[in-house]
Scaffold this motif. Structure first.
Motif, PDB file in Angstrom:
ATOM      1  N   GLU A   1      -7.883   4.866   1.271  1.00 30.04           N
ATOM      2  CA  GLU A   1      -7.569   4.098   2.438  1.00 30.04           C
ATOM      3  C   GLU A   1      -8.620   3.034   2.621  1.00 30.04           C
ATOM      4  OE1 GLU A   1      -5.560   2.767   4.468  1.00 30.04           O
ATOM      5  OE2 GLU A   1      -6.942   2.126   6.012  1.00 30.04           O
TER       6      GLU A   1
ATOM      7  N   ARG B   1       1.258   4.120  -2.852  1.00 32.82           N
ATOM      8  CA  ARG B   1       0.586   5.595  -2.270  1.00 32.82           C
ATOM      9  C   ARG B   1       1.002   6.614  -3.246  1.00 32.82           C
ATOM     10  NH1 ARG B   1       1.915   6.673   3.817  1.00 32.82           N
ATOM     11  NH2 ARG B   1       0.406   4.884   4.044  1.00 32.82           N
TER      12      ARG B   1
ATOM     13  N   GLN C   1       0.905  -1.337  -0.073  1.00 31.05           N
ATOM     14  CA  GLN C   1      -0.135   0.047  -0.255  1.00 31.05           C
ATOM     15  C   GLN C   1       0.796   1.312  -0.065  1.00 31.05           C
ATOM     16  OE1 GLN C   1      -2.900   0.183   3.087  1.00 31.05           O
ATOM     17  NE2 GLN C   1      -3.352   2.361   2.823  1.00 31.05           N
TER      18      GLN C   1
END
Lengths: 207, 207
Positions: A187, A179, A175
């Motif tokens: 999220e 990002r 993740q």
DNA sequence: ACCTGAACACCGTTCAAGT
DNA sequence: ACCTGAACACCGTTCAAGT
């Protein structure tokens, strides 16, 4: 110059370091900058971490991976482990969880994920450091009994523990890695994806 | 002093950097040391990586994640992506794999794991860099069709891809993290553990 | 185009010194 | 015990210069 009873402690230093890491990244953490943030000369830090930045990094890694951290009480009994980072609170009686094994594991996994995400700036510190804390021992026990309850036995148990650990760590790494990229998920969706894979993994492990 | 037509290239620099990383760790890689290893002044590297160490790190990350890498031919067409690291070979016809989806995924996953393990010293570079290479695009396609074949559809497909990526990355990270620890498994057992979790994950994803 | 060499600001760490 | 301040070796990067 003017004396400075800054009231420095290992924990204050670690927390300030985590702030800097959160703000400027791991590369932005220097002893001098950390000293400034603590209103202290950089060299004062070496009194609390005599082996320098490497030791500080270990302590940060321990702090990040260990859930139960509490202010610097129990000082001066000699470290039972290499770098506990800071002292840990007693196990607060752990009030036996009577939910089914998969719910317990899911709760643990989501909490672990949240913790790693909180300190995601320090994630690469964990890549080469596996601190030997009391919290880790508790986790080991929790996962072990849960997977045993799930019907696993023998070498399958540590393998399942490994798999779950790996999935959580990798999920956060993945993740963070993506990002800010074009089509990287919010999220909420990231959490949904985590749960999707977690459910699959737990299902596959117990099947 | 004496001129030095060192025949530097982005790929030579990257490979030498990977050697240093393998030998002395990521923290042991400095521009000056890299220059020494290449028989060149450190500043010569900036001619090939004008944006300095950050750009070099990106290139290393791309090199590590991309399977098909080949010496610096096709120079001078302007980079289609940010930091391809070095040029990639054509897709070598991909000779259609007619094995069942789970075997194809297992093969991919084990190769990906092996690759990450080979460059494990650079693992923390991947933590904050997700290079946009051609190889990544191929992987995306491979995983997508395999999971579709497994019976997944809609948002489940990218979620399954994420889960598999996460597991592989996390598995290597977890192994490297515990390497050299008291009861850390040999490579054979590490591979067995990887396969155990992988089988569980794939089973859970298709179930 | 490709590489050098001096320079600058910054870094981790040691060590002697202060209180 | 706790912190300072100067010092040293090293670092990333800029810039003018060489070929």
């Amino acid at each position: 110059m003017s004396r400075n009873y800054a009231g420095l402690s290992r924990e204050r230093i670690i927390i300030e370091a985590l702030h800097i890491i959160a703000g400027r990244g791991l590369g932005g953490l220097s002893m001098r900058r950390l000293g400034d943030a603590l209103d202290v000369e950089a060299m004062a830090i070496y009194h609390h971490f005599p082996r320098g930045k490497e030791q500080l990094f270990n302590a940060i890694a321990a702090y990040v991976t260990t859930a139960r951290v509490v202010s610097g009480l129990t000082e001066g009994q000699g470290p039972p482990e290499e770098e506990p980072g800071s002292e840990e609170a007693p196990a607060e009686a752990a009030e036996a969880d009577d939910r089914p094994w998969d719910e317990r594991l899911t709760t643990w996994a989501e909490a672990y994920r949240a913790r790693l995400l909180t300190y995601s700036g320090a994630l690469s510190l964990l890549m080469h450091r596996a601190p030997h804390t009391l919290g880790e021992e508790d986790t080991r026990a929790l996962l072990h009994t849960a997977f045993t309850e799930a019907g696993l036995a023998g070498t399958d148990v540590p393998r399942a523990c490994d798999a779950l650990h790996s999935y959580c760590l990798g999920s956060v790494a993945h993740q963070v890695r993506h990002r800010g990229q074009e089509d990287s998920p919010e999220e909420a969706e990231a959490l949904a994806r985590f749960r999707f894979g977690l459910r699959a993994l737990l299902g596959g492990l117990s099947g």
